[in-house]
Design an enzyme around this catalytic site. Structure first.
Site, mmCIF file in Angstrom:
data_model
loop_
_atom_site.group_PDB
_atom_site.id
_atom_site.type_symbol
_atom_site.label_atom_id
_atom_site.label_comp_id
_atom_site.label_asym_id
_atom_site.label_seq_id
_atom_site.Cartn_x
_atom_site.Cartn_y
_atom_site.Cartn_z
ATOM 1 C CG ASP A 362 -1.558 1.069 1.440
ATOM 2 O OD1 ASP A 362 -2.145 1.461 0.318
ATOM 3 O OD2 ASP A 362 -1.887 1.500 2.498
ATOM 4 C CB THR A 364 -1.606 6.591 2.001
ATOM 5 O OG1 THR A 364 -1.876 6.943 0.559
ATOM 6 C CG2 THR A 364 -1.915 7.770 2.700
ATOM 7 C CD GLU A 461 -5.137 23.963 -1.136
ATOM 8 O OE1 GLU A 461 -6.217 23.383 -0.405
ATOM 9 O OE2 GLU A 461 -5.436 24.437 -2.157
ATOM 10 N NE ARG A 559 3.141 14.329 -3.379
ATOM 11 C CZ ARG A 559 1.971 13.912 -2.769
ATOM 12 N NH1 ARG A 559 0.859 14.824 -2.725
ATOM 13 N NH2 ARG A 559 1.577 12.594 -2.779
ATOM 14 N NE ARG A 711 -8.365 8.221 -9.347
ATOM 15 C CZ ARG A 711 -8.538 8.922 -8.327
ATOM 16 N NH1 ARG A 711 -8.416 8.529 -7.054
ATOM 17 N NH2 ARG A 711 -8.552 10.367 -8.698
ATOM 18 C CG ASP A 737 -1.672 1.975 6.896
ATOM 19 O OD1 ASP A 737 -2.139 2.013 5.558
ATOM 20 O OD2 ASP A 737 -1.790 3.206 7.206
ATOM 21 C CG ASN A 740 -7.216 1.036 1.677
ATOM 22 O OD1 ASN A 740 -6.562 1.020 2.692
ATOM 23 N ND2 ASN A 740 -6.458 2.012 0.946
#
Lengths: 1088, 371
Positions: A362, A364, A461, A559, A711, A737, A740
């Site tokens: 995974d 994230t 952000e 990024r 995705r 973790d 999902n």
């Protein structure tokens, strides 16, 4: 809707089903069923060649141990015990999660997990909005908005009215589609259609919303999350499966031997026995030689069954349990920050850790920390900020932000020149941070004075706004029309004229603000490639400078975003604003008009600079991935996140490098398109591929060095794993973790859960859990490798030992009229595998090491034998059997030759049955002890104690059982009285034992020596290296920087719609596609 | 063997890599879940790691060779020096004096007797052991081996009257329990062998000692007569019957009280079943009388056989063996030859491996380990 309560069963057993289910599972093991069959055979007196207790006692021990272990393995308490408020008869009640039923109205508070699939009724936010984080579901880190129906949002926090809510929901049956929900709410004679925007799914976390009420639609196993998690399967390792196959083969072998001996018996009874009847009666039942042969067959099956001893399975389980404890105890896999040691949750899979070929990870929370930090920036052609890799050096002092009372303490920056520029009042630098403080969709909240809390919808952000805040441009508050910023200590309020929102096509967002002195400005941030096209021509020079910087940033895996501004005249703005409003009011293709309007104004901008945000990787991820790749393990990243972010992470953890010159992206939305893309790809190699799309996907993906799928839904993650399992026959490991990842963790051969900050669902479904991704390296390269190595050595030895032990009966059969007479004492047969020969081999299986942990980590190539299954396979098995056969031959025929028709040194018996049995048994114990001594490569005190102890115990038990005292008590059970002292006092017996030992062991040493001398394996070399005390070869991990990169590292986990939400509060539409991207390396082309 | 204590090296701390630095974060709290730092739990137990190198394997082969060859020669010579004389008196050959008895059956009265004359070429200097040997006799057959009741033979009174089921079908006869029960006892060897030295046509009987042929433990522990108030064996065995094949009951095996009943040594020797179908059992001892004369002089002897035991039906053979004994037992060349062979092979292998190692040995270039 069925009334299912919220209890989710992740465990296999409950108290009632434990015994039958566990027994059933145990009997699934071919061998266990076979032992039971043998036990039944032994109860038939005509067949019984061994006392019944020789089988049943070990069998009971095995079953008990295994059952106890399974029971502890299966952690029973899965249901969360978190209290939860639910509404019943207008009273808020605290309920446990598991008691929630469909139809209940429950209240959720900020930062809590959503307990079931809910229909959102009302929330603390205006318009019935509420924010959720879906990272547990799909790995996306940005916030998502859900909005209650206007009619229900009016209910607000009024508990009485909520309790009286009597709407009826008609909806689709439970399914696993996370992004789709259709249903209708009937309430007060009206019908309201429901979609995904109105529901909160289990596993989401409520954010930025003080409270919300929801009605439970699906609970427990019906929730979309649980529908996605797949079934719990009984995991077995490939060694287990091999063992089952071998058990069948051995059984076949057994039957063959049984048939040979049975035929022998028939012939013997016919030719010899028939004449021998004056001494050897016929039994009443046994009256023909054929029938006698038939019975003998079963008798021999019983005697020879110890080729697969029952103790094999117990020993394997014990060894695995021991290895599991070693993992639990490993301090180097203990995370002090979280106070979490590694934990083995399924103890039966350890050796498979040494055979992993594919890792599915995974993103994230597993590879990344899900923390974004403002790391570098380029302002007006000048870079600020130190390299991410240098900042770990302790001598670098972070910038002191104490001048700024509102600074975020956690924010750290390592370049003092930037703060100086700000203090000096560099206009461009000010403009840069002003942009950051204005151009965003963050909401702020000032709880107490000086405590500013930002509600961000994407961590990127948040990082940018926080950076601006720390550098003195503090975003304080916003209204739909204004933005208030504290600039270097003084409050400035800007009129917010327009938000040109972000979307995936535009890849930028802008705000148009009016400064207090009337100036209208457009601030824009976005992907450099997009932004550079819309700059004013005068920016040429700055642009090339900045793009150099961007490349540098991208090379470090950061990024990046480019920033630009534009001064607008009032007329220009008004003119454009009309166009915008027209576009806004248009009915058809409003979005197109809007986009065109945005295009119109976002041009001829002035470049300000660029920002670089680090998506913080977990500690040691890069090194771990590099080592695992060296060990020839393929790592696939499966994430629900977007393509850009996924690829960016691929670069930052060096899974993707620029030397991979052919990055192949499949991004089609339908099966046909994907098929075509894959086909095209195959056209290159002139391979005609027919069949499923699956096949093609796997074919292409497996040739790639790196695969990143983005995705993907949780279920698709599991499908990818299943695909590889099915088509590659490889051993897979999944690590994740979040909730999902559960399905993937369950379907992979080995599932690992990261015990992260929040959510234990992945851990609960996993086989192993630890706190940091980097421990994976140690788990695989040290523990996995050792486990596999030990298990293989153990199995080789075990099969050898039992063949040597058992086949003596076969040889003896030819000399005892094939009568199924055992060579050894029954007690010896009972105890041999349990007592005499079990502990040394267990000690080897638990403690043996070929190379130490440091070398295992340094030489990742040492992992390869496991992947190729070299240490225990069918070939090895046959070698072990041949070895055992040879030893049994020596064990029988040397005493046979030595004692044939002769007498002892006192002239009395030496060739009697009992002396012969003692001689062979003693030889066997010594031979197998010498053999284990040769096999053991790591002699701890325990090994020494067990090996010498076993021999000592053998003699102790031998003399006890042959003693006068025990015979007097049980004359029928210990008929060997006085045998040990009479036999073992004879020199010739010892000469026979010595000769047998040398003859059995000599060829083994010869082969082993030749193998190591002529064709040393890597292990041998590393080993010898260690012995010779040479300096260990350094294995530097060089950081590969991306140079010459032409690609933008633009990645922004942002979602469109928030700008609109801010200005209007209208609902938004999000479309999601599922597609894979495949990234492949240049190495592939060389192959074909 | 190369020995390497690597514990110290480990403890010195290759804790770099992914190692967690120190226990500072969780230290002191006491409730930390940090695993203990013990050598056992961290798999750092001190150990030595032997390895098969040319330096250890080759000398081992040479040493084994050099030890085994002399042992083998020693055993071989010893075995060859043992005097042994063997007569097959089954009588299958029609010229044999015992041919007439070939088809004898149990209990044939009067017993068939025959005499075989033989000549010893060399004197037997030390104590001589007289064996009877049987061939093709399956004393190791499962049904045969288990057909006994050790409890009964140990003098247990309840087993005496109620023998174990294992003895079937020789458990009862004429509704009386058989003592001793079972097939082994039933098939006891019952030929009588007598040895005479023929000195100038006179037959001088040679004293055959019938005691001391069984193991002490068998005679004194394993086999005991039933207990009772009386010493009269006949009374003690009251209520039992003789094995079907026996001419007389077990309490009439010998006239001497301490060699009668279950503790009759011939019986004990028979009851210790042989491992292989060809075997010899000690029958009598011929003790050396004085140091001046050999136990058996060279010369003519005759063997008187009371032929009771039928073996011809199953193609069995009966032999009488006279043998002396050495430190390693009776005559058997196998062990000596095996030792010499194995020793030679070891030595030869040592040479071959030495040559291979020097020519092709691959150990020197182990420095360049690929990674």
């Amino acid at each position: 809707m069925g009334c299912v309560n919220n209890r989710i069963k992740t465990s296999k057993y409950n108290i009632l089903t434990f015994l039958p289910v566990n027994l059933f599972e145990q009997f699934q093991r071919v061998a266990n069923a076979y032992f039971l069959f043998l036990l039944i055979l032994q109860l038939i007196p005509e067949i019984s060649s061994l006392s019944w207790f020789t089988t049943i006692v070990p069998l009971m021990v095995v079953f008990t141990i295994t059952a106890v272990k399974d029971a502890t393995d299966d952690c029973v308490s899965i249901c969360s015990k978190l209290p939860l408020q639910s509404l019943q008869q207008s009273i808020l009640q605290n309920e446990k999660w598991m008691n929630v039923k469909p139809g209940d109205v429950i209240k959720l508070e900020n930062n809590t997990f959503v307990a079931a699939d809910l229909l959102l009724l009302s929330s603390s936010e205006p318009h019935g909005l509420c924010y959720i984080e879906t990272a547990e579901l799909d790995g996306e880190t940005n916030l998502k908005v859900r909005q209650a129906l206007p009619v229900t949002s009016e209910l607000g926090p009024d508990i009485r009215r909520l309790a009286e809510f009597d709407g009826v929901v008609v909806c689709e049956p439970p399914n696993n589609k996370l992004d789709k929900f259709t249903g209708v709410l009937f309430w007060k004679d009206n019908r309201y259609s429901l979609n995904n925007e109105k529901v909160l799914l289990r596993g989401c976390v409520l954010r930025n919303t003080d409270w919300c009420f929801g009605m439970v639609i699906f609970a427990g196993p019906d929730t979309k999350l649980m529908q996605n998690s797949g079934r719990t399967k009984f995991k077995r390792t490939s060694i287990d499966r091999l063992m089952n196959t071998l058990a069948l083969w051995i059984f076949g072998f057994l039957v063959c031997m049984g048939i040979i001996l049975a035929i022998g018996n028939s012939i013997w009874e016919h030719q010899v026995g028939a004449h021998f009847r004056i001494y050897l009666f016929w039994n009443e039942v046994v009256n023909s030689s054929v029938f006698s042969g038939f019975l003998t067959f079963w008798s021999y099956i019983i005697i020879l069954n110890s080729v697969v001893p029952i103790s094999l399975y117990v020993s394997v389980e014990v060894i695995r349990l021991g290895h599991s404890y070693f993992i639990n105890w490993d301090r180097k896999m203990y995370c002090p920050q979280k106070d979490t040691p590694a934990e083995v949750r399924t103890t039966t899979l350890n050796e498979e850790l040494g055979q992993i070929e594919y890792i599915f990870s995974d993103k994230t929370g597993t590879i990344t920390q899900n923390i974004m930090t403002f790391n570098k920036c380029s302002i007006n052609g000048k870079t600020y900020g130190k390299s991410v890799f240098i900042n770990v050096l302790p001598k670098t002092v972070p910038v002191d932000f104490s001048f700024n009372p509102l600074a975020d303490r956690k924010f750290q920056f390592y370049d003092h020149s930037l703060i100086e520029s700000i203090k000096l009042g560099d206009a461009m630098v000010h403009e840069f941070f002003r942009l950051l403080s204005l151009c965003h969709t963050v909401m702020s909240e000032e709880k107490n004075a000086g405590e500013l809390i930002y509600q961000v919808q994407s961590p990127d952000e948040g990082a940018l706004v926080t950076a601006a805040r720390n550098f003195g441009f503090i975003f304080k508050s916003r209204t739909p029309e204004t933005i208030t910023v504290e600039e270097m200590g003084k409050l400035v309020t800007y009129q917010l004229l327009a938000i040109l929102d972000f979307n995936n096509i535009r890849k930028r967002m802008s705000v148009i603000v009016q400064t207090p002195d009337g100036q209208i400005k457009l601030y824009c941030k976005g992907a450099d490639t997009i932004l550079f096209e819309r700059l004013h021509p005068s920016n040429e020079e700055l642009m090339s400078l900045t793009s150099d910087h961007l490349e540098e940033f991208a090379g470090e895996g950061l990024r990046t975003l480019a920033l630009a501004y534009k001064n607008l005249t009032e007329e220009h703005f008004k003119e454009w604003f009309k166009i915008l409003q027209e576009a806004n009011t248009s009915v058809d293709s409003r979005n197109d008009y809007l986009a065109a309007a945005y295009e119109e104004i976002e041009k001829d901008m002035m470049l300000l600079g660029a920002t670089a945000i680090e998506d913080k990787l977990q500690e040691g991820v890069t090194e771990t991935i590099a080592s695992l790749s060296l060990a020839n393990i393929k790592i696939w990243v499966l994430t629900g996140d977007k393509q850009e972010t996924a690829m960016n992470i691929g670069y930052s953890c060096h899974m993707l490098t620029d030397t991979m010159n052919e990055i192949f992206i499949v991004a089609s939305h339908t099966g046909m398109e994907v098929r075509e893309e894959l086909r095209e790809y195959f056209a290159l190699q002139a391979l005609a591929l027919e069949g499923d799309l699956e096949n093609e996907f796997v074919e292409v993906a497996c040739m790639c060095k790196t695969v990143i799928c983005c995705r993907v839904t949780p279920l698709q993650k599991a499908q990818v794993v299943e695909l590889v399992k099915k088509h590659r026959k490889a051993v897979t490991l999944a690590i994740g973790d979040g909730a999902n990842d559960i399905s993937m963790i369950k379907s992979a051969h080995i599932g690992i859960g990261i015990s992260g900050e929040e959510g234990m669902q992945a851990v609960l479904a996993s086989d192993y859990s630890f706190a940091q991704f980097r421990y994976l390296k140690r788990l695989l390269l040290v523990h996995g490798r050792w486990s596999y190595f030990r298990m293989c050595k153990f199995l080789c030895y075990f099969f050898y030992k039992n063949f040597a032990f058992t086949l003596v009966h076969f040889w003896f059969g030819f000399f005892c009229g094939f009568s199924a007479q055992t060579v050894y004492d029954q007690w010896f047969i009972t105890l041999f595998n349990i007592v005499y020969a079990s502990l040394p081999v267990l000690a080897m299986g638990l403690f043996d090491q070929d190379v130490n942990e440091q070398n295992s980590m340094d030489y990742a190539k040492l992992y390869e034998p496991g992947q190729l299954n070299l240490l225990f396979n069918k070939r090895k098995f046959f070698i072990c059997i041949a070895h055992g056969l040879y030893t049994s031959f020596a064990l029988f025929f040397i005493p046979y030759g030595a004692f044939y028709n002769t007498a002892g040194e006192d002239g009395k018996h030496i060739a009697d049955y009992q002396s012969f049995a003692v001689t062979v048994a003693t030889s066997l114990v010594i031979v197998v002890s010498v053999q284990i001594a040769l096999d053991t490569s790591y002699w701890t005190a325990i090994n020494r104690f067990f090996i010498l102890g076993s021999i000592a115990v053998y003699f102790a038990i031998l003399f006890t059982m042959h003693s006068d005292g025990i015979f007097v008590i049980f004359p029928n059970h210990f008929p060997f009285v006085g045998n040990a002292r009479n036999s073992l006092s004879q020199i010739s017996v010892w000469l026979v034992i010595l000769l047998t030992t040398v003859v059995s062991v000599m060829p083994v040493i010869t082969f082993q020596f030749l193998k190591e001398d002529l064709n040393p394996t890597l292990t041998d070399q590393v080993w010898l290296n260690l012995i010779m005390k040479q300096k260990p070869l350094q294995n530097y991990m060089r950081r590969v920087y991306r140079t010459n990169s032409r690609r933008s590292a633009y990645a922004f986990s942002h979602q469109e719609g928030f700008g609109e939400l801010i200005t209007s509060g209208k609902n938004i539409h999000i479309s999601q596609y599922n597609y894979f991207i495949l990234l492949k390396s240049g190495a592939f082309l060389k192959n074909c | 063997m190369a020995v390497n204590y690597n514990a110290k090296e480990e403890a010195d701390g290759h804790t770099s890599g992914v190692g967690v630095a120190g226990g500072g974060a969780a230290g002191g709290a006491g409730k930390s879940r940090k695993p203990d730092n013990t050598a056992f739990k961290q798999q750092r137990l001190p150990a030595w790691q032997p390895i098969l190198t040319a330096g250890t394997v080759l000398p081992a082969f040479f040493i084994i060779g050099l030890i085994f060859i002399p042992i083998g020669i020693g055993i071989f010579v010893t075995s060859n020096n043992i005097r042994e004389y063997e007569i097959d008196y089954t009588g299958t050959d029609s010229s044999s004096p015992c041919n007439k008895c070939l088809n004898v059956s149990w209990n044939s009265t009067p017993p068939c007797t025959c005499t075989i004359n033989f000549t010893l070429d060399q004197p037997f200097e030390t104590n001589v052991f007289m064996y009877y040997g049987l061939s093709n006799f399956y004393q190791n057959h499962r049904r045969y081996v288990k057909s006994r009741d050790d409890s009964q033979l140990n003098g247990d009174n309840s087993s005496l009257l109620n023998p174990s089921k294992e003895c079937e079908p020789y458990r009862t006869s004429e509704n009386k329990p058989i003592a001793p029960c079972g097939a082994i006892a039933n098939s006891m060897f019952n030929d009588t062998l007598e040895l005479f030295h023929i000195d100038n046509e006179t037959r001088i009987p040679i004293t055959l000692n019938k005691k001391g042929i069984a193991w002490w433990t068998d005679k004194n522990v394993k086999f005991r007569n039933p207990f009772g108030t009386t010493n009269n064996l006949t009374a003690l065995f009251q209520g039992t019957t003789k094995p079907v094949n026996w001419p007389k009951p077990v309490y009439m095996l010998d006239s001497e009280q301490d060699n009668n009943g279950f503790i009759n040594e011939d019986f004990i020797v028979w009851m210790r079943t042989a491992a292989l179908p060809t075997f010899r059992k000690l029958y009598r001892l011929i003790e050396r009388k004085n140091n001046l004369q050999p136990t058996l002089q060279a010369g003519k002897y005759s063997l008187d056989i009371t032929y009771n035991y039928p073996v011809y039906s199953f193609d069995g053979r009966k032999r009488m063996i006279l043998s002396t004994i050495s430190w390693m037992g009776g005559k058997n060349p196998f062990l000596g030859i095996a030792y010499i062979t194995v020793g030679s092979i070891c030595f030869f292998l040592g040479v071959v491996l030495l040559v291979i190692h020097h020519k092709y040995g691959n150990r020197n270039n182990s420095a360049d380990i690929p990674n």
